[in-house]
Design a protein around this motif. Sequence first.
Motif, PDB file in Angstrom:
ATOM      1  N   VAL B   5       0.850  -1.186   0.000  1.00  0.00           N
ATOM      2  CA  VAL B   5       0.000   0.000   0.000  1.00  0.00           C
ATOM      3  C   VAL B   5       0.891   1.243   0.000  1.00  0.00           C
ATOM      4  N   SER B   6       0.503   2.244  -0.806  1.00  0.00           N
ATOM      5  CA  SER B   6       1.242   3.512  -0.795  1.00  0.00           C
ATOM      6  C   SER B   6       0.931   4.213   0.525  1.00  0.00           C
ATOM      7  N   ILE B   8       1.527   7.480   3.436  1.00  0.00           N
ATOM      8  CA  ILE B   8       1.796   8.919   3.577  1.00  0.00           C
ATOM      9  C   ILE B   8       2.715   9.073   4.778  1.00  0.00           C
ATOM     10  N   TYR B  10       3.427  11.449   7.813  1.00  0.00           N
ATOM     11  CA  TYR B  10       2.815  12.552   8.551  1.00  0.00           C
ATOM     12  C   TYR B  10       3.894  13.288   9.335  1.00  0.00           C
ATOM     13  N   PHE B  32      -4.350   9.674   9.555  1.00  0.00           N
ATOM     14  CA  PHE B  32      -5.764   9.880   9.299  1.00  0.00           C
ATOM     15  C   PHE B  32      -6.568   8.765   9.971  1.00  0.00           C
ATOM     16  N   PHE B  34      -8.314   5.748  11.382  1.00  0.00           N
ATOM     17  CA  PHE B  34      -8.269   4.296  11.135  1.00  0.00           C
ATOM     18  C   PHE B  34      -7.123   3.852  10.217  1.00  0.00           C
ATOM     19  N   TYR B  35      -6.251   4.759   9.788  1.00  0.00           N
ATOM     20  CA  TYR B  35      -5.138   4.365   8.908  1.00  0.00           C
ATOM     21  C   TYR B  35      -3.962   3.930   9.775  1.00  0.00           C
ATOM     22  N   ASP B  36      -4.159   2.885  10.555  1.00  0.00           N
ATOM     23  CA  ASP B  36      -3.094   2.480  11.483  1.00  0.00           C
ATOM     24  C   ASP B  36      -1.941   1.776  10.772  1.00  0.00           C
ATOM     25  N   PHE B  37      -2.059   1.588   9.454  1.00  0.00           N
ATOM     26  CA  PHE B  37      -0.938   1.001   8.698  1.00  0.00           C
ATOM     27  C   PHE B  37       0.145   2.025   8.421  1.00  0.00           C
ATOM     28  N   GLU B  38      -0.094   3.286   8.794  1.00  0.00           N
ATOM     29  CA  GLU B  38       0.934   4.286   8.496  1.00  0.00           C
ATOM     30  C   GLU B  38       1.136   5.306   9.613  1.00  0.00           C
ATOM     31  N   GLU B 224     -11.788  17.253   7.225  1.00  0.00           N
ATOM     32  CA  GLU B 224     -10.689  16.612   6.490  1.00  0.00           C
ATOM     33  C   GLU B 224      -9.539  17.591   6.269  1.00  0.00           C
ATOM     34  N   ARG B 225      -9.894  18.833   6.032  1.00  0.00           N
ATOM     35  CA  ARG B 225      -8.846  19.837   5.811  1.00  0.00           C
ATOM     36  C   ARG B 225      -8.149  20.213   7.112  1.00  0.00           C
TER      37      ARG B 225
END
Lengths: 446, 330
Positions: B5-6, B8, B10, B32, B34-38, B224-225
Amino acid sequence: MALTGIQIFKLLPGTNCKKCGSPTCLAFAMNLASGKAELEKCPDVSDESREKLSAASAPPIRPVTVGYGDTAFKVGGETVQYRHEKTFFNPTAIGGLIEDTLSPGDIAAKVKRWQALQYNRVGLNLRPELAIVKGGANLAAAAKAVVDNSDLSVILYSEDAGALKAATEALAGKNPLIGPATVANYKDVAAVAVAAKVPVWLKAKDLDEVAVLTKGLNEAGVKDLVIDTGARTPKKVVQDSVALRRAALVAQNRDYGYGTITFPNEITDSLALQVAVAASLVAKYAGIVVLSDLDGAVVFPLLLQRLNIFTDPQRPMTQTEGIYPINDPDENSPVLVTTNFSLTYFIVSGEVEASRVPSWLLIKDSEGLSVLTAWAAGKFSGDDVGQFILKRSGIVDKIKHKSVIIPGYAAAISGDMEEELPGWKVAIGPREAAHLTKFLKEFKVE
Amino acid sequence: MAFQVSTIKYSGKINVTPLGAQKIELGGQAAFPFYDFEGSLPHKTKLALQIWDIDPGEGYSAPLAEAYKGALGDPGTWAKKAVEYGADIVCLCLKSTDPNDQNAGAAEAVAATQKVLDAVDVPVIVFGVDNKDKDIETLSAICEKFAGKNLIVGPITDKNYKQIGAQALAYGHTVIARSPIDVNLAKQLNILLMDLGIKADKILIDPNTGGLGYGMEYCYSVMERLQAAALLQADDKLQQPIINMLGEEIWKTKEANQKTEDVPTLGDQVSRGVLMEVTEAVSLLFAGTSLLVMSHPESLKIVRSFIDKETDGGDLKDEGFIKVPITPIA
């Protein structure tokens, strides 16, 4: 992936023949890059270059049309990860499951009920558009029962290519989405899809297998694909969805450049929980969500969410200018006027309705601006609103009195309005719609 | 080659913000939702239930009145019920103080707050009526009376931040900074509050939540912003956790209050309202909320279960959630 002018230039013949209308191949390449020219204009481009260029100009997530008539929809075609970057284009399609073991009579009753779930909002008709017909032996008959008794589009769900073939033939002209194509059956499913020219959904066991299947199906001649990554937990299905969107847009990997189908109904039996999962998938990129049954309490919240998420953030939603009777008004009922920003309309009409006071609500075109901004921008001025009430709206034929209520935030226009409306009483309503009930209950027309 | 997965990178994270004397923590997100993969996401979104300081009377939604039967009219009993229903936090709304309604004063507001604090030991939000002067009157008194309790008080706007902010600062409370659906205005208010001396971890951002189908999308994109500014640009003036007052927005809509028999195409009224609240809650979870103030206990239960599975993984099981009856349509 979009190519630059220079990258395109390298693929052109370099003859500067001017037959395309541009003075040089470089100029033509620049026009191609900015979308101002079409490759067809070049008579000498090689087949190899043509293929490269058309592949490069293809959208990163292939848009695939599913279904027919009023309920046809597109899956894919998205270009951003966040709606504020541009907009999301193709709203998540919502469908219910039909098992082919149901009798044709039960199927008819069910899809007729589903078809009645339609809601008008801001001039749009919100509705679920799909039935997912699952099974084997009776697939064709069940699918036929769906289209004979409703206008819902159909997704076929069977691993038996023979059953898919029979059902696809029974749905000739209805453009069903058929599948699942798996590593075991994809060649057979592809043959059915190629013959009938219909799109295919594939089911992988993980993201690695997705690429195996999209490549295999492409080689077998099927270009219109929709992906099921096989995830069946709330966490995995969302993370796969994000991974796919990023693979297509960030990594620009063509093998993953397709929309998705998801199955909240296979994640949990509880319809209430299916709504929670479906809501996460409407927010996070699913092309299609499948629920075990459809009902107003279930689909209405999701349709509103879908409307919100897929609204173009750069264009305000508007309500059509005109007269909106609320609570069955008569010639002595009060008249309110406000702007055509859809939110303004919803909130004001909701409050007027809640007040139970029969009223006429006039919506004046203000280019989608709310009251305060419309007033500040001169789109809700006294003479303009006065003219609208007297001449354009037609309200004078419906009432016997000469009173009109304007929004509190536009109080400053009352003087100009009274000049425009001789003999009228211009009353200043509350600033906040929440106070309309109290106001209307005490208001007397003159 | 296996699929990757690509991800990000932070550069910032949301402030860890302790609430109440009990130190429940919000925030801490370094990715972001629930994006616990990053990135790490140390705290799940907390769920509050909203209660009133008075009996809401006949204008109150029937499904809510039913859920809180026997507790309406007494904020202490109502708060206890909210905690029994699983609320991490209780949000006391000072409805009686609305100048357009009963116009109760600071003494009544203090008394209602006292009842809630006596009844429950979870963090308490005390929410005014978004009226500049009235909120100064009531919230200032509450800040002083309950010094050191780390209440969460709001809404504070650019109109009354000085008065209420100073009191919150003096007596050790957390503030809810409300701005009208705009990233720059949110930032400006945070700067004003921090200039007063309020610590960055004593502020929550209230982006002014719109209801589902009634403008939710504006708030969704602003959130989101805000998240992007906080996490990608590491803007330390916007790294506060976000609070959404969503329950009230749902239950005041026309559709949540229409009876089943009046509009069978909208389905069962209770299920419909609950699922509208669930749907908006899930949307806001993905937009980056840290604290959802909800109304119906059943919505809270469903959303809690969803958050747990969306965070920890595993199957989503029916734990006796509301059974949606299928409504026949003639």
